[in-house]
Scaffold this motif. Structure first.
Motif, mmCIF file in Angstrom:
data_model
loop_
_atom_site.group_PDB
_atom_site.id
_atom_site.type_symbol
_atom_site.label_atom_id
_atom_site.label_comp_id
_atom_site.label_asym_id
_atom_site.label_seq_id
_atom_site.Cartn_x
_atom_site.Cartn_y
_atom_site.Cartn_z
ATOM 1 N N LEU A 208 12.426 12.250 -14.996
ATOM 2 C CA LEU A 208 13.238 11.031 -14.934
ATOM 3 C C LEU A 208 14.170 10.979 -16.138
ATOM 4 O O LEU A 208 13.778 11.331 -17.250
ATOM 5 C CB LEU A 208 12.337 9.797 -14.921
ATOM 6 N N ASN A 209 15.390 10.529 -15.903
ATOM 7 C CA ASN A 209 16.347 10.346 -16.993
ATOM 8 C C ASN A 209 16.222 8.928 -17.542
ATOM 9 O O ASN A 209 15.918 7.995 -16.797
ATOM 10 C CB ASN A 209 17.775 10.568 -16.484
ATOM 11 N N TYR A 210 16.448 8.794 -18.829
ATOM 12 C CA TYR A 210 16.583 7.479 -19.489
ATOM 13 C C TYR A 210 15.310 6.646 -19.500
ATOM 14 O O TYR A 210 15.381 5.424 -19.557
ATOM 15 C CB TYR A 210 17.717 6.663 -18.844
ATOM 16 N N LEU A 211 14.143 7.260 -19.468
ATOM 17 C CA LEU A 211 12.927 6.446 -19.516
ATOM 18 C C LEU A 211 12.811 5.710 -20.853
ATOM 19 O O LEU A 211 12.447 4.535 -20.895
ATOM 20 C CB LEU A 211 11.678 7.296 -19.282
ATOM 21 N N LYS A 212 13.144 6.383 -21.962
ATOM 22 C CA LYS A 212 13.059 5.733 -23.273
ATOM 23 C C LYS A 212 13.995 4.528 -23.328
ATOM 24 O O LYS A 212 13.611 3.450 -23.789
ATOM 25 C CB LYS A 212 13.403 6.730 -24.387
ATOM 26 N N GLN A 213 15.229 4.702 -22.831
ATOM 27 C CA GLN A 213 16.182 3.588 -22.826
ATOM 28 C C GLN A 213 15.687 2.445 -21.937
ATOM 29 O O GLN A 213 15.866 1.269 -22.260
ATOM 30 C CB GLN A 213 17.567 4.061 -22.356
ATOM 31 N N THR A 214 15.061 2.815 -20.818
ATOM 32 C CA THR A 214 14.503 1.796 -19.914
ATOM 33 C C THR A 214 13.404 1.010 -20.618
ATOM 34 O O THR A 214 13.373 -0.226 -20.570
ATOM 35 C CB THR A 214 13.939 2.464 -18.641
ATOM 36 N N ASN A 215 12.501 1.722 -21.304
ATOM 37 C CA ASN A 215 11.424 1.057 -22.036
ATOM 38 C C ASN A 215 11.981 0.159 -23.140
ATOM 39 O O ASN A 215 11.502 -0.963 -23.343
ATOM 40 C CB ASN A 215 10.463 2.084 -22.639
ATOM 41 N N PRO B 77 6.607 16.510 2.501
ATOM 42 C CA PRO B 77 5.631 16.485 3.603
ATOM 43 C C PRO B 77 4.188 16.580 3.122
ATOM 44 O O PRO B 77 3.893 17.214 2.109
ATOM 45 C CB PRO B 77 6.007 17.724 4.433
ATOM 46 N N ALA B 78 3.297 15.935 3.865
ATOM 47 C CA ALA B 78 1.864 15.976 3.560
ATOM 48 C C ALA B 78 1.364 17.410 3.587
ATOM 49 O O ALA B 78 1.902 18.256 4.300
ATOM 50 C CB ALA B 78 1.102 15.129 4.581
ATOM 51 N N GLY B 79 0.331 17.670 2.799
ATOM 52 C CA GLY B 79 -0.248 19.008 2.741
ATOM 53 C C GLY B 79 0.270 19.830 1.587
ATOM 54 O O GLY B 79 -0.226 20.934 1.330
ATOM 55 N N ASN B 80 1.278 19.307 0.881
ATOM 56 C CA ASN B 80 1.800 19.974 -0.300
ATOM 57 C C ASN B 80 1.237 19.284 -1.544
ATOM 58 O O ASN B 80 0.618 18.234 -1.452
ATOM 59 C CB ASN B 80 3.322 19.951 -0.289
ATOM 60 N N PHE B 81 1.458 19.887 -2.701
ATOM 61 C CA PHE B 81 0.876 19.390 -3.946
ATOM 62 C C PHE B 81 1.935 18.609 -4.724
ATOM 63 O O PHE B 81 3.013 19.122 -4.998
ATOM 64 C CB PHE B 81 0.371 20.572 -4.781
ATOM 65 N N ILE B 82 1.612 17.361 -5.085
ATOM 66 C CA ILE B 82 2.502 16.550 -5.928
ATOM 67 C C ILE B 82 1.686 16.038 -7.102
ATOM 68 O O ILE B 82 0.625 15.430 -6.916
ATOM 69 C CB ILE B 82 3.093 15.340 -5.173
ATOM 70 N N GLY B 83 2.165 16.283 -8.316
ATOM 71 C CA GLY B 83 1.430 15.846 -9.496
ATOM 72 C C GLY B 83 2.346 15.238 -10.544
ATOM 73 O O GLY B 83 3.534 15.548 -10.606
ATOM 74 N N ARG B 84 1.747 14.370 -11.348
ATOM 75 C CA ARG B 84 2.448 13.836 -12.528
ATOM 76 C C ARG B 84 2.094 14.763 -13.680
ATOM 77 O O ARG B 84 0.970 14.780 -14.160
ATOM 78 C CB ARG B 84 2.000 12.405 -12.805
ATOM 79 N N PHE B 85 3.085 15.531 -14.116
ATOM 80 C CA PHE B 85 2.844 16.603 -15.085
ATOM 81 C C PHE B 85 2.842 16.088 -16.517
ATOM 82 O O PHE B 85 2.314 16.706 -17.415
ATOM 83 C CB PHE B 85 3.895 17.700 -14.898
ATOM 84 N N GLY B 86 3.492 14.957 -16.721
ATOM 85 C CA GLY B 86 3.558 14.355 -18.056
ATOM 86 C C GLY B 86 3.994 12.921 -17.911
ATOM 87 O O GLY B 86 3.936 12.363 -16.813
ATOM 88 N N GLY B 87 4.457 12.309 -18.978
ATOM 89 C CA GLY B 87 4.866 10.908 -18.949
ATOM 90 C C GLY B 87 5.840 10.590 -17.834
ATOM 91 O O GLY B 87 5.583 9.746 -16.983
ATOM 92 N N ASP B 88 6.982 11.260 -17.843
ATOM 93 C CA ASP B 88 7.990 11.031 -16.798
ATOM 94 C C ASP B 88 8.358 12.330 -16.091
ATOM 95 O O ASP B 88 9.429 12.454 -15.508
ATOM 96 C CB ASP B 88 9.241 10.372 -17.383
ATOM 97 N N PHE C 115 7.295 15.287 -13.213
ATOM 98 C CA PHE C 115 6.541 15.494 -11.981
ATOM 99 C C PHE C 115 6.725 16.928 -11.529
ATOM 100 O O PHE C 115 7.766 17.541 -11.777
ATOM 101 C CB PHE C 115 7.054 14.560 -10.878
ATOM 102 N N MET C 116 5.713 17.455 -10.857
ATOM 103 C CA MET C 116 5.832 18.781 -10.264
ATOM 104 C C MET C 116 5.370 18.717 -8.817
ATOM 105 O O MET C 116 4.558 17.868 -8.450
ATOM 106 C CB MET C 116 5.006 19.814 -11.035
ATOM 107 N N ALA C 117 5.941 19.583 -8.008
ATOM 108 C CA ALA C 117 5.517 19.677 -6.608
ATOM 109 C C ALA C 117 5.481 21.146 -6.217
ATOM 110 O O ALA C 117 6.361 21.919 -6.601
ATOM 111 C CB ALA C 117 6.471 18.904 -5.708
ATOM 112 N N VAL C 118 4.443 21.511 -5.482
ATOM 113 C CA VAL C 118 4.325 22.872 -4.947
ATOM 114 C C VAL C 118 4.417 22.747 -3.433
ATOM 115 O O VAL C 118 3.641 22.015 -2.809
ATOM 116 C CB VAL C 118 2.992 23.533 -5.365
#
Length: 196
Positions: free
Chosen positions: A74-81, A105-116, A118-121
């Motif tokens: 995500l862009n600008y999270l610090k500014q948003t905070n 689509p369902a069946g794939n991997f979605i994760g929060r990799f850090g604060g802002d 994300f990763m998806a496989v």
């Protein structure tokens, strides 16, 4: 027990004991499964957390089927905070997590990799499917931003696909996607500045 007292037979008692132990075993397995699920879930977004992301990457070698990876920041999270407060920043992250779930689509991997981050496989994919997912994310972000709520969602994304990098592990594919994401972020900030 009734059978035991009326017919002096222990068969029913054995059945009750066996049933009891089966029940205890099932409840124990369910409890372990629930504990494992909670341990791997990011509380804020409901996605897989960083621990699960890292574990999955370490367990995975070179993909056997065509696999794509997205790295998104995500862009600008610090500014948003700074401007709206951390509660709004958390809502910003959660809103984007929902967009990813709607777009991938369902069946794939979605994760929060850090604060802002994300990763998806994406499994069993190809270039067209990867582009389609990218377009869906872009469309859903536009729909969300068209509602006029602030802050507007802005993100940078990078991707890689195993057919372009034969022999690369999933971790290496993520690193390639990460570099592409940071290049997109650099160009975005160059175009719009860091305060937008």
């Amino acid at each position: 027990m009734f059978n035991y007292f009326t017919q002096k037979s222990t068969n029913s008692v054995y059945h009750i004991i066996v049933a009891f132990f089966v029940y205890v075993a099932i409840m124990w397995i369910r409890s372990l499964s629930e504990s494992r699920r909670k341990a791997y879930t990011d509380f804020q977004t409901g996605l897989f957390n960083k621990s699960r992301c890292n574990e999955m990457l370490e367990e995975s070698g070179v993909p056997q089927n065509v696999t794509g990876v997205f790295m998104i920041d995500l862009n600008y999270l610090k500014q948003t905070n700074d401007k709206y407060g951390h509660e709004v920043g958390d809502q910003y992250i959660s809103a984007f997590a929902r967009i990813l779930c709607d777009s991938i689509p369902a069946g794939n991997f979605i994760g929060r990799f850090g604060g802002d981050e994300f990763m998806a496989v994406i499994y069993l994919t190809d270039e067209n499917k990867m582009k389609d997912i990218r377009n869906r994310i872009q469309k859903r972000v536009k729909e969300e931003n068209d509602l006029g709520r602030e802050p507007f969602i802005s993100y940078s994304i990078g991707s890689s696909i195993s057919t372009h990098y034969p022999g690369k592990t999933l971790m290496e594919l993520l690193e390639i996607a990460d570099k592409k994401m940071y290049e997109e972020k650099r160009l975005h900030h160059q175009k719009y500045g860091v305060s937008r």
